[in-house]
Design a protein around this motif. Structure first.
Motif, PDB file in Angstrom:
ATOM      1  N   GLY A 182       0.380  -0.928  -0.019  1.00  0.00           N
ATOM      2  CA  GLY A 182      -0.199   0.131  -0.095  1.00  0.00           C
ATOM      3  C   GLY A 182       0.891   1.275  -0.109  1.00  0.00           C
ATOM      4  N   LYS A 183       2.118   1.153   0.961  1.00  0.00           N
ATOM      5  CA  LYS A 183       3.130   2.563   0.624  1.00  0.00           C
ATOM      6  C   LYS A 183       3.477   2.386  -0.759  1.00  0.00           C
ATOM      7  N   LEU A 184       4.103   1.477  -0.954  1.00  0.00           N
ATOM      8  CA  LEU A 184       4.616   1.256  -2.357  1.00  0.00           C
ATOM      9  C   LEU A 184       3.769   2.639  -3.616  1.00  0.00           C
ATOM     10  N   LYS A 185       2.332   1.701  -3.357  1.00  0.00           N
ATOM     11  CA  LYS A 185       1.701   2.120  -4.327  1.00  0.00           C
ATOM     12  C   LYS A 185       1.107   3.820  -3.955  1.00  0.00           C
ATOM     13  N   ARG A 186       0.629   3.922  -3.109  1.00  0.00           N
ATOM     14  CA  ARG A 186       0.965   5.212  -2.481  1.00  0.00           C
ATOM     15  C   ARG A 186       2.491   6.330  -3.131  1.00  0.00           C
ATOM     16  N   LEU A 187       3.252   5.736  -2.880  1.00  0.00           N
ATOM     17  CA  LEU A 187       4.573   6.570  -3.812  1.00  0.00           C
ATOM     18  C   LEU A 187       4.750   6.272  -4.887  1.00  0.00           C
ATOM     19  N   VAL A 188       3.733   5.136  -5.779  1.00  0.00           N
ATOM     20  CA  VAL A 188       3.960   5.421  -7.235  1.00  0.00           C
ATOM     21  C   VAL A 188       2.961   6.775  -7.487  1.00  0.00           C
ATOM     22  N   GLU A 189       1.609   6.505  -6.517  1.00  0.00           N
ATOM     23  CA  GLU A 189       0.450   7.461  -7.659  1.00  0.00           C
ATOM     24  C   GLU A 189       0.773   9.166  -7.310  1.00  0.00           C
ATOM     25  N   ARG A 190       1.646   9.489  -5.889  1.00  0.00           N
ATOM     26  CA  ARG A 190       2.690  10.556  -5.901  1.00  0.00           C
ATOM     27  C   ARG A 190       3.760  10.713  -6.477  1.00  0.00           C
ATOM     28  N   GLY A 191       4.004   9.759  -7.564  1.00  0.00           N
ATOM     29  CA  GLY A 191       5.167  10.153  -8.319  1.00  0.00           C
ATOM     30  C   GLY A 191       6.913  10.333  -8.028  1.00  0.00           C
ATOM     31  N   TRP A 192       6.622   9.073  -6.861  1.00  0.00           N
ATOM     32  CA  TRP A 192       8.572   9.074  -6.505  1.00  0.00           C
ATOM     33  C   TRP A 192       8.601   7.151  -7.289  1.00  0.00           C
ATOM     34  N   LEU A 193       7.248   6.793  -7.181  1.00  0.00           N
ATOM     35  CA  LEU A 193       7.980   5.104  -7.819  1.00  0.00           C
ATOM     36  C   LEU A 193       7.372   5.209  -8.951  1.00  0.00           C
ATOM     37  N   SER A 194       7.728   4.036  -9.403  1.00  0.00           N
ATOM     38  CA  SER A 194       7.646   3.777 -10.711  1.00  0.00           C
ATOM     39  C   SER A 194       7.199   2.606 -10.558  1.00  0.00           C
ATOM     40  N   GLU A 195       6.014   1.473 -11.077  1.00  0.00           N
ATOM     41  CA  GLU A 195       5.779   0.052 -11.037  1.00  0.00           C
ATOM     42  C   GLU A 195       5.834  -0.640 -12.299  1.00  0.00           C
ATOM     43  N   GLU A 196       7.111  -1.207 -13.036  1.00  0.00           N
ATOM     44  CA  GLU A 196       7.236  -1.704 -13.981  1.00  0.00           C
ATOM     45  C   GLU A 196       7.027  -2.047 -14.236  1.00  0.00           C
ATOM     46  N   ARG A 197       6.713  -3.674 -13.566  1.00  0.00           N
ATOM     47  CA  ARG A 197       5.183  -4.529 -14.207  1.00  0.00           C
ATOM     48  C   ARG A 197       4.704  -4.530 -12.933  1.00  0.00           C
ATOM     49  N   PRO A 198       3.325  -5.280 -12.952  1.00  0.00           N
ATOM     50  CA  PRO A 198       3.127  -5.443 -11.214  1.00  0.00           C
ATOM     51  C   PRO A 198       3.404  -6.503 -10.528  1.00  0.00           C
ATOM     52  N   GLY A 199       3.392  -5.694  -9.105  1.00  0.00           N
ATOM     53  CA  GLY A 199       4.213  -5.688  -8.190  1.00  0.00           C
ATOM     54  C   GLY A 199       5.874  -6.049  -7.777  1.00  0.00           C
ATOM     55  N   LEU A 200       6.467  -4.757  -9.476  1.00  0.00           N
ATOM     56  CA  LEU A 200       7.712  -4.521  -9.197  1.00  0.00           C
ATOM     57  C   LEU A 200       7.831  -2.833  -9.210  1.00  0.00           C
ATOM     58  N   PHE A 201       8.466  -2.830  -8.691  1.00  0.00           N
ATOM     59  CA  PHE A 201       9.462  -0.706  -7.669  1.00  0.00           C
ATOM     60  C   PHE A 201       9.997  -0.506  -7.930  1.00  0.00           C
ATOM     61  N   ALA A 202      10.311   0.642  -8.707  1.00  0.00           N
ATOM     62  CA  ALA A 202      11.621   1.453  -9.311  1.00  0.00           C
ATOM     63  C   ALA A 202      11.326   2.561  -8.848  1.00  0.00           C
ATOM     64  N   LEU A 203      12.811   3.502  -8.843  1.00  0.00           N
ATOM     65  CA  LEU A 203      12.436   4.857  -8.656  1.00  0.00           C
ATOM     66  C   LEU A 203      11.664   5.283 -10.157  1.00  0.00           C
ATOM     67  N   ALA A 204      11.024   6.256  -9.957  1.00  0.00           N
ATOM     68  CA  ALA A 204      10.574   7.214 -11.017  1.00  0.00           C
ATOM     69  C   ALA A 204      11.270   8.270 -11.708  1.00  0.00           C
ATOM     70  N   HIS A 205      12.232   8.628 -10.624  1.00  0.00           N
ATOM     71  CA  HIS A 205      13.375   9.608 -11.629  1.00  0.00           C
ATOM     72  C   HIS A 205      14.939   9.420 -10.423  1.00  0.00           C
ATOM     73  N   PRO A 206      15.432   8.259 -11.151  1.00  0.00           N
ATOM     74  CA  PRO A 206      16.427   7.622 -10.110  1.00  0.00           C
ATOM     75  C   PRO A 206      17.331   9.392 -11.061  1.00  0.00           C
ATOM     76  N   ALA A 207      18.340   9.274  -9.692  1.00  0.00           N
ATOM     77  CA  ALA A 207      19.577   9.604  -9.600  1.00  0.00           C
ATOM     78  C   ALA A 207      20.824  10.059 -10.919  1.00  0.00           C
ATOM     79  N   PRO A 208      21.626  10.705 -11.284  1.00  0.00           N
ATOM     80  CA  PRO A 208      21.898   9.948 -12.019  1.00  0.00           C
ATOM     81  C   PRO A 208      23.536   9.895 -11.661  1.00  0.00           C
ATOM     82  N   LYS A 209      23.630   7.887 -12.759  1.00  0.00           N
ATOM     83  CA  LYS A 209      25.462   7.214 -11.977  1.00  0.00           C
ATOM     84  C   LYS A 209      26.789   8.443 -12.013  1.00  0.00           C
ATOM     85  N   PRO A 210      27.154   8.003 -11.117  1.00  0.00           N
ATOM     86  CA  PRO A 210      28.646   9.064 -11.209  1.00  0.00           C
ATOM     87  C   PRO A 210      29.387   8.909 -12.029  1.00  0.00           C
ATOM     88  N   GLY A 211      29.806  10.321 -11.910  1.00  0.00           N
ATOM     89  CA  GLY A 211      29.726  10.154 -13.880  1.00  0.00           C
ATOM     90  C   GLY A 211      29.513  10.366 -14.795  1.00  0.00           C
TER      91      GLY A 211
END
Length: 169
Positions: free
Chosen positions: A132-161
């Protein structure tokens, strides 16, 4: 004799099934009411958030006339919508922990993988609460749900370099 004993066992089992069925119906009704309540609270909090109402920790209110005791107002824990320049530290602790865990992951992860990392037992109720918390973070734009049940950052930080791309010479 054997037939009578079998009949008694069947009657006993039928009686227990009837009792359990009744208890099951009562619990289903209670569960249904809790689901409706949770959904209603979520809708109200979303409306408050969208209206831009300030949300923060509980605040002192003025005491009613004739009382010298301060009144505590209960604040709501809100997850603000993600926007450019907003840091993860604006999130309530558990949400911040979830985002940080996902940020450290090398691939999208599931709620059942996150629950133990935020100090919860890997039992269905706690995993569903985490989902439920993950879904709320998706709904608010912090995370994305790549496929049902798989969560990732919606706005990943740049990698070093990648912070500063210099032209090659």
């Amino acid at each position: 004799m054997e037939e009578a004993a079998a009949r008694l066992r069947v009657e006993d089992l039928e009686s227990r099934i009837a009792e359990l069925t009744g208890r099951l119906e009562v619990e289903r009704e209670a569960w249904s009411r809790l689901l409706v309540t949770r959904e209603t609270v979520a809708e109200v909090l979303a409306e408050i958030s969208e209206a831009g109402a300030p949300v923060g920790p509980p605040q002192e209110a003025t005491a009613p006339e004739g009382s010298s005791e301060p009144v505590r107002m209960v604040g709501a824990i809100m997850v603000p919508r993600w926007r450019e320049g907003l840091w993860v530290d604006v999130l309530p602790d558990v949400y911040r922990d979830i985002v940080e865990i996902i940020a450290d992951a090398t691939k999208p992860i599931q709620a059942k993988q996150i629950a133990p990392w935020i100090g919860l037992p890997a039992v269905t109720a706690k995993i569903e609460g985490t989902r439920g918390k993950l879904k709320r973070l998706v709904e608010r734009g912090w995370l994305s749900e790549e496929r049902p049940g798989l969560f990732a950052l919606a706005h990943p930080a740049p990698k070093p370099g990648e912070w500063l791309q210099l032209p090659e010479r």
